[in-house]
Motif scaffolding. Structure first.
Motif, PDB file in Angstrom:
ATOM      1  N   ASP A   4       0.870  -1.021   0.067  1.00 53.98           N
ATOM      2  CA  ASP A   4      -0.027  -0.094   0.061  1.00 53.98           C
ATOM      3  C   ASP A   4       0.900   1.170  -0.028  1.00 53.98           C
ATOM      4  O   ASP A   4       1.656   1.435   0.970  1.00 53.98           O
TER       5      ASP A   4
ATOM      6  N   ARG B  82      -1.485  -3.476   3.547  1.00 52.33           N
ATOM      7  CA  ARG B  82      -3.001  -3.467   4.144  1.00 52.33           C
ATOM      8  C   ARG B  82      -3.739  -4.596   3.556  1.00 52.33           C
ATOM      9  O   ARG B  82      -3.431  -4.947   2.317  1.00 52.33           O
TER      10      ARG B  82
ATOM     11  N   THR C 251       0.272   3.910   2.668  1.00 54.99           N
ATOM     12  CA  THR C 251       0.879   3.644   4.123  1.00 54.99           C
ATOM     13  C   THR C 251       2.312   3.861   4.160  1.00 54.99           C
ATOM     14  O   THR C 251       3.083   4.098   4.947  1.00 54.99           O
TER      15      THR C 251
ATOM     16  N   TRP D  27      -4.581  -6.520   9.331  1.00 52.95           N
ATOM     17  CA  TRP D  27      -3.965  -5.364   9.080  1.00 52.95           C
ATOM     18  C   TRP D  27      -4.884  -4.602   8.241  1.00 52.95           C
ATOM     19  O   TRP D  27      -4.684  -3.849   7.134  1.00 52.95           O
ATOM     20  N   ARG D  28      -6.425  -4.635   8.727  1.00 53.60           N
ATOM     21  CA  ARG D  28      -7.208  -3.842   7.874  1.00 53.60           C
ATOM     22  C   ARG D  28      -6.892  -2.203   8.193  1.00 53.60           C
ATOM     23  O   ARG D  28      -7.194  -1.336   7.239  1.00 53.60           O
TER      24      ARG D  28
ATOM     25  N   ASP E  89      -4.287  -0.930  10.701  1.00 50.24           N
ATOM     26  CA  ASP E  89      -3.001  -0.728  10.879  1.00 50.24           C
ATOM     27  C   ASP E  89      -2.318  -1.991  11.146  1.00 50.24           C
ATOM     28  O   ASP E  89      -2.745  -3.070  10.714  1.00 50.24           O
ATOM     29  N   SER E  90      -0.850  -1.925  11.591  1.00 57.16           N
ATOM     30  CA  SER E  90      -0.147  -3.180  11.343  1.00 57.16           C
ATOM     31  C   SER E  90       0.194  -3.755  12.572  1.00 57.16           C
ATOM     32  O   SER E  90       1.060  -4.402  12.880  1.00 57.16           O
TER      33      SER E  90
END
Ligand SMILES: [Fe+2]
Length: 239
Positions: A22, A35, A25, A90-91, A93-94
């Motif tokens: 992503d 993501r 990100t 990880w929708r 954040d990670s």
């Protein structure tokens, strides 16, 4: 994000899953630059080892993510995979809000379908076998429960049963390497792992008998400092 892949005696199986690079990100510095994507089809890619430049054959599966595979093996007309599977990842954040558990995927090469089966509902990450059985039908598999009350798990994949070594609250194990006790692949051996103790802020190297997993450890080696949570490790015998 391809973190691991599956290997059998005759096939390689790639996991093409809906956690993808992503750019936004990456530019924002918001953790790992990957993501979850609801519009990305999860699939397994099968490649023959005797034709490594041949076409990959793809098999759709339900959305999920798996960092790590336990093992894989061939059966007549099928490929059997065991993995630590997350329902999603990880929708937003990670971080890791969800837990992985042990699943079996059975690829039917004739029908082009995959049977997906959850084998246990306990957390199970860092899955390991006796490495001498990589790509073969390993009866036993091990995994780590790295939550607030940590444990090591041992699965008997032939009978569907399991045992556990519980470390109790505040003691968190890492990946457990399997150290063989003899020359028989799949035979007796030991699991070795660092266990962080939150009370002392130090770590122990703990050795348990894999065949008597619920018994007290064979040895607990107190270390003078904390060993930071690691990733992977191996046991190399001193010949
Ligand atoms: Fe890893």
């Amino acid at each position: 994000m391809h973190h691991d892949f599956n290997l059998t005696a005759t096939h390689v199986v790639f996991m093409d899953l809906p956690v993808v690079f992503d750019l936004e990100t990456a530019k924002s510095g918001g953790g790992m630059p990957f993501r979850w994507r609801d519009d990305y089809q999860a699939r397994l890619g099968v490649l023959r080892r005797d034709d490594p430049h041949g076409a990959i054959r793809w098999f759709p599966i339900d959305p999920c993510y798996a960092f790590h595979t336990l093992n894989a093996h061939d059966e007549p007309g099928r490929i059997v995979l065991h993995v630590s599977r997350y329902p999603s990842l990880w929708r937003q954040d990670s971080h890791l809000p969800e837990h992985a558990s042990l699943w079996r995927w059975t690829i039917d090469l004739a029908t082009g379908t995959v049977a997906e089966e959850q084998l246990d509902d306990r957390d199970a990450e860092f899955p390991r076998i006796d490495d001498r059985l990589a790509g073969l039908d390993s009866r036993f598999g091990h995994a780590t429960v790295a939550g607030d009350s940590g444990a090591l798990l041992r699965y008997d994949l032939h009978t569907g049963t399991g045992t556990a070594h519980e470390f109790g609250p505040g003691r968190i194990p890492a990946e457990a390497a399997f150290a063989p006790a003899d020359d028989r692949p799949g035979g007796d051996g030991y699991l070795m792992t660092y266990v962080y103790n939150a009370d002392t802020d130090r770590s122990d190297l703990v050795i348990v008998d894999a065949s008597e997993l619920a018994a007290p450890p064979v040895a607990t080696i107190h270390l003078p400092a904390r060993v930071p949570y690691g990733f992977h490790g191996n046991w190399l015998a001193d010949k």
